[in-house]
Scaffold this active site. Structure first.
Site, PDB file in Angstrom:
ATOM      1  N   SER A 135     -10.913   5.228   8.271  1.00 33.13           N
ATOM      2  CA  SER A 135     -11.057   5.269   9.731  1.00 33.13           C
ATOM      3  C   SER A 135     -11.951   6.416  10.176  1.00 33.13           C
ATOM      4  O   SER A 135     -12.627   6.315  11.202  1.00 33.13           O
ATOM      5  CB  SER A 135      -9.684   5.444  10.403  1.00 33.13           C
ATOM      6  OG  SER A 135      -8.880   4.325  10.158  1.00 33.13           O
TER       7      SER A 135
ATOM      8  N   ASP B 273       0.824  -1.208   0.000  1.00 31.37           N
ATOM      9  CA  ASP B 273       0.000   0.000   0.000  1.00 31.37           C
ATOM     10  C   ASP B 273       0.864   1.266   0.000  1.00 31.37           C
ATOM     11  O   ASP B 273       1.852   1.344   0.727  1.00 31.37           O
ATOM     12  CB  ASP B 273      -0.872  -0.042   1.269  1.00 31.37           C
ATOM     13  CG  ASP B 273      -1.947   1.001   1.283  1.00 31.37           C
ATOM     14  OD1 ASP B 273      -2.552   1.237   0.222  1.00 31.37           O
ATOM     15  OD2 ASP B 273      -2.208   1.574   2.357  1.00 31.37           O
TER      16      ASP B 273
ATOM     17  N   THR C 147      -5.707   3.837  10.636  1.00 35.29           N
ATOM     18  CA  THR C 147      -5.669   4.546  11.918  1.00 35.29           C
ATOM     19  C   THR C 147      -6.583   3.911  12.972  1.00 35.29           C
ATOM     20  O   THR C 147      -6.232   3.884  14.160  1.00 35.29           O
ATOM     21  CB  THR C 147      -6.060   6.016  11.676  1.00 35.29           C
ATOM     22  OG1 THR C 147      -5.137   6.563  10.718  1.00 35.29           O
ATOM     23  CG2 THR C 147      -6.014   6.842  12.946  1.00 35.29           C
TER      24      THR C 147
ATOM     25  N   HIS D 255      -7.024  10.943   5.228  1.00 37.61           N
ATOM     26  CA  HIS D 255      -6.125  10.031   5.958  1.00 37.61           C
ATOM     27  C   HIS D 255      -5.934  10.447   7.421  1.00 37.61           C
ATOM     28  O   HIS D 255      -5.846  11.630   7.730  1.00 37.61           O
ATOM     29  CB  HIS D 255      -4.730  10.037   5.306  1.00 37.61           C
ATOM     30  CG  HIS D 255      -4.598   9.087   4.155  1.00 37.61           C
ATOM     31  ND1 HIS D 255      -3.964   9.422   2.988  1.00 37.61           N
ATOM     32  CD2 HIS D 255      -5.002   7.808   3.995  1.00 37.61           C
ATOM     33  CE1 HIS D 255      -3.981   8.382   2.162  1.00 37.61           C
ATOM     34  NE2 HIS D 255      -4.618   7.391   2.747  1.00 37.61           N
TER      35      HIS D 255
HETATM   36  O1  G3H Z   1      -4.144   3.282   2.611  1.00 40.17           O
HETATM   37  C1  G3H Z   1      -4.489   3.265   3.790  1.00 40.17           C
HETATM   38  C2  G3H Z   1      -5.693   3.941   4.269  1.00 40.17           C
HETATM   39  O2  G3H Z   1      -6.034   4.959   3.424  1.00 40.17           O
HETATM   40  C3  G3H Z   1      -5.699   4.207   5.740  1.00 40.17           C
HETATM   41  O3  G3H Z   1      -6.296   5.427   6.095  1.00 40.17           O
HETATM   42  O4  G3H Z   1      -5.433   5.418   8.415  1.00 40.17           O
HETATM   43  O5  G3H Z   1      -7.099   7.093   7.686  1.00 40.17           O
HETATM   44  O6  G3H Z   1      -7.772   4.702   7.941  1.00 40.17           O
HETATM   45  P1  G3H Z   1      -6.685   5.664   7.636  1.00 40.17           P
HETATM   46 ZN    ZN Z   2      -4.405   5.451   1.925  1.00 39.60          ZN
END
Ligand code: G3H
Ligand code: ZN
Length: 278
Positions: A208, A84, A230, A177
């Site tokens: 998240s 990712d 997150t 994010h």
């Molecule tokens: O690629 C990973 C996600 O976009 C995680 O985003 O940490 O805000 O849930 P987040």
């Molecule tokens: Zn991401």
């Protein structure tokens, strides 16, 4: 069961008009929690490793990847491995050997032409190795694609997908994010226009911060892969903080890591149930 592929899980979710959850893993406890939570929900799941997580492991991919692959092989639900937000072609080239079936190549901080050129090169490189690829568009006002206010333009997205050959597109529709409150409001009208205009699966990042009802509406509107990072760290850190506050004498790391793993598994179960109701 044997490792499956992200492409297969996304295709199945798309056909069923559901979404597959993809969780960012950092520690062995993350891996075990994601598998346990998905098993409790009887839902397939993607374990994803970001380039940042690889950097945290001293630049080594294999320790986390091998643990994730073994956990997947012992899981009672289908599990795929995904790389990712990677920027490094060298990391992309390690993916297949490490058990990954897909990569999200991130050049979204480049202006449109640079992003397209970088993604087209990465897609060629990934496809030559049989990897499914995801990318995102793009810089808006000097910000990344999942910064506040960023939005994906449907016409630009169509051209980007056609010219890059990417297998899935991460769209900016209001999620951000690293939010620690679930208060994001998604632009469902824009998602509708993107879903109508594009014939590749759409991915939601920064999930998240998205409330449950917004998430289910996004899946109904055409989101097929939901990335969560997150929320697991919040669950983990919260559980450890609570345990150590209540047990200041604690020494054995297994006591608070168990609490952390259980808290993360509950988060995974909630989200995977929401995305693919059985
Ligand atoms: O690629 C990973 C996600 O976009 C995680 O985003 O940490 O805000 O849930 P987040
Ligand atoms: Zn991401």
């Amino acid at each position: 069961m044997p490792l499956t592929t992200t492409g297969e899980l996304v295709a199945r979710a798309r056909a069923a008009r559901t979404a597959v959850a993809a969780f960012n893993i950092i520690t062995l406890e993350h891996i075990e929690a994601v598998v346990a939570g998905a098993e409790a929900a009887r839902a397939p799941v993607v374990l994803q490793v970001s380039e940042n997580a690889v950097a945290f492991r001293g630049g080594r991919l294999l320790p986390l990847a091998r643990a994730a692959a073994v956990a997947a092989e012992h899981a009672a639900v289908p599990v795929a491995l995904h790389l990712d937000h990677i920027h490094s072609a060298a990391l992309l080239d390690q993916a297949v050997d490490a058990g990954f079936s897909s990569v999200m190549y991130d050049a979204s901080r480049l202006p449109y032409d640079g992003n397209l050129a970088a993604i087209r090169a990465a897609v060629d490189r990934a496809h030559a190795q049989g990897l499914w690829t995801e990318a995102e568009l793009g810089e808006i006002g000097g910000k990344g694609a999942h910064a506040p206010g960023a939005r994906t333009d449907p016409a630009e997205a169509c051209a980007f997908v056609a010219d890059s050959g990417v297998d899935a597109l991460a769209v900016a529709i209001g999620s951000v994010h690293a939010m620690t409150t679930r208060t994001a409001t998604l632009d469902h009208a824009l998602l509708g226009r993107l879903a109508a205009a594009l014939d590749v699966p759409l991915v939601l990042h920064g999930s998240s911060g998205v409330p449950d009802d917004e998430l289910t509406a996004a899946v109904t509107g055409g989101i097929t892969k939901v990335n969560v990072g997150t929320a697991l760290n919040q669950a983990m850190t919260g559980a450890i903080r609570e345990h150590l506050t209540n047990h200041p004498e604690a020494v054995d790391s297994r006591t608070y890591l168990s609490a952390a793993r259980e808290a993360m598994a509950r988060t995974v179960e909630r989200i995977t149930r929401l995305l693919s109701p059985s």
